[in-house]
Design an enzyme around this catalytic site. Structure first.
Site, mmCIF file in Angstrom:
data_model
loop_
_atom_site.group_PDB
_atom_site.id
_atom_site.type_symbol
_atom_site.label_atom_id
_atom_site.label_comp_id
_atom_site.label_asym_id
_atom_site.label_seq_id
_atom_site.Cartn_x
_atom_site.Cartn_y
_atom_site.Cartn_z
ATOM 1 N N HIS A 91 0.836 -1.208 0.000
ATOM 2 C CA HIS A 91 0.000 0.000 0.000
ATOM 3 C C HIS A 91 0.867 1.254 0.000
ATOM 4 C CE1 HIS A 91 -3.981 1.941 1.143
ATOM 5 N NE2 HIS A 91 -3.118 2.935 1.287
ATOM 6 N N HIS A 145 1.216 5.116 -2.403
ATOM 7 C CA HIS A 145 0.733 5.976 -3.478
ATOM 8 C C HIS A 145 1.971 6.574 -4.144
ATOM 9 C CE1 HIS A 145 -3.537 6.019 -2.113
ATOM 10 N NE2 HIS A 145 -2.946 5.725 -0.954
ATOM 11 N N HIS A 201 -9.781 1.488 -0.349
ATOM 12 C CA HIS A 201 -9.542 2.198 0.902
ATOM 13 C C HIS A 201 -10.840 2.228 1.698
ATOM 14 C CE1 HIS A 201 -5.959 3.540 -1.163
ATOM 15 N NE2 HIS A 201 -5.577 4.297 -0.146
ATOM 16 N N GLU A 250 -10.671 3.854 7.434
ATOM 17 C CA GLU A 250 -9.634 4.780 7.883
ATOM 18 C C GLU A 250 -10.352 5.959 8.535
ATOM 19 O OE1 GLU A 250 -5.727 7.225 6.168
ATOM 20 O OE2 GLU A 250 -7.300 6.596 4.790
ATOM 21 N N ASP A 277 2.093 3.908 3.040
ATOM 22 C CA ASP A 277 1.082 4.818 2.499
ATOM 23 C C ASP A 277 1.721 5.949 1.691
ATOM 24 O OD1 ASP A 277 -1.483 5.641 1.998
ATOM 25 O OD2 ASP A 277 -1.873 6.451 3.989
ATOM 26 N N ASP A 278 2.049 7.057 2.336
ATOM 27 C CA ASP A 278 2.692 8.217 1.694
ATOM 28 C C ASP A 278 3.884 8.612 2.569
ATOM 29 O OD1 ASP A 278 0.443 8.850 -0.339
ATOM 30 O OD2 ASP A 278 -0.602 8.823 1.589
#
Length: 326
Positions: free
Chosen positions: A12, A14, A192, A195, A273-274
């Site tokens: 996961h 981006h 997603h 969250e 994630d990021d």
């Protein structure tokens, strides 16, 4: 115990969200793009909450304007991932950002990202695959266009279909048609959920979209019947603890529910994630989890094995990954 040396599988990320701030600043200078408000005084991405994060994310992404930009970004992202022991990663990419939804332009972007991935595999030994992602807070109709782009490029590099963005925008059932398109083409599916939306969003993603994985999904812990459904349906969670804590879902690593979900029988994996937005790396994730829950190397090997088995790659790649983990 040296967790930094452990081979890692990440499901996961981006691609734009993995862009180092210095990379984006350099690209903005080259293109004469004003990114006022995107960075703090120390040069890091600056945001106050999740919705502000989305705005900053999209502003930073605005400098990525050509396939060559994405080629350079892919190389920069994979170099940092490989430095953290990652041997395989999957990244979310959207035709909404890459070519504005135009299929012809999207194919050029895919070629650029795949070429960079091939280069990184030869140089760093890391494998990258792409998951095509409509943006939930854009128009619902755009998801069908994104699904068409996904289906037309599904193959060696594009392996899955997912959805990201503001979880408060629309219902999962609104995107069922796009998911049906991807499913009929044989694509793997994720979404997603759980969250910033609650446990019910996880149940909805499973039932309305038929996904085999959930991005985040951590708020399933609020409803043990949803946790039981995750276990029963063998749905894998792509958990990003550092991201959840940075965005205020949980106040500390010790309060994060990943250990409780795992203890309940849910299959969990670990991702960033990021990473530059949330000041984390895969090594940071592992070391913080080890400190918070006294997890040893055996737990992380189990988590990586789960990730390898849940990866959207082909069986040949999966076999190679499992051999490397041993």
């Amino acid at each position: 115990m040296n967790l930094n040396a452990l081979p890692k599988i990440e499901l996961h990320t981006h691609l734009e969200g993995a862009a180092p701030p210095e990379f984006i600043r350099r690209l903005a200078q080259e293109k004469h793009v004003d990114l006022s408000g995107v960075f703090d005084d120390e040069g890091n991405y600056a945001f106050d909450n999740f919705l502000h994060f989305l705005k900053v994310y999209e502003a930073a992404t605005a400098v990525l304007q050509t396939p060559e930009d994405y080629h350079r970004l892919t190389l920069a992202m994979l170099e940092k991932s490989a430095d953290n022991g990652v041997i395989y990663t999957e990244t979310f990419v959207s035709p909404d950002f890459c070519g504005g939804g135009d299929l012809g332009a999207w194919k050029e972007y895919v070629h650029a990202m795949q070429d960079a991935s091939d280069m990184a595999e030869k140089t760093h030994g890391i494998v990258l695959k792409g998951i095509v992602t409509p943006i939930r807070h854009f128009e619902v109709g755009k998801a069908k266009e994104v699904a068409r782009c996904a289906v037309e490029t599904f193959g060696d590099w594009v392996v899955g279909f997912g959805i990201g963005g503001d979880e408060g925008a629309g219902k999962f059932s609104d995107f069922a048609y796009a998911y049906d398109m991807a499913r009929e083409a044989g694509m793997h599916l994720t979404a997603h959920a759980g969250e910033f939306a609650g446990a019910q969003s996880v149940r909805s993603a499973i039932r309305d979209l038929g996904v085999s994985r959930i991005g985040h999904g951590v708020r399933a812990i609020e409803d043990m019947s949803v946790v039981a459904e995750l276990v029963e349906r063998d749905v894998v969670l792509e958990v990003c603890p550092g991201s959840n804590i940075a965005l205020g879902l949980f106040s500390s690593w010790e309060e994060h529910p990943i250990a409780r979900l795992r203890d309940a029988g849910v299959k969990v994996t670990v991702s960033t994630d990021d990473p530059p937005f949330f000041h984390t790396t895969m090594n940071d994730e592992y070391n913080n989890l080890a400190r918070a829950f006294a997890w040893g190397e055996d737990v992380f090997k189990e988590i990586n094995t789960t990730a390898a088995k849940a990866a959207f790659c082909n069986d040949t790649t999966r076999k190679t990954l499992l051999e490397k983990l041993e």
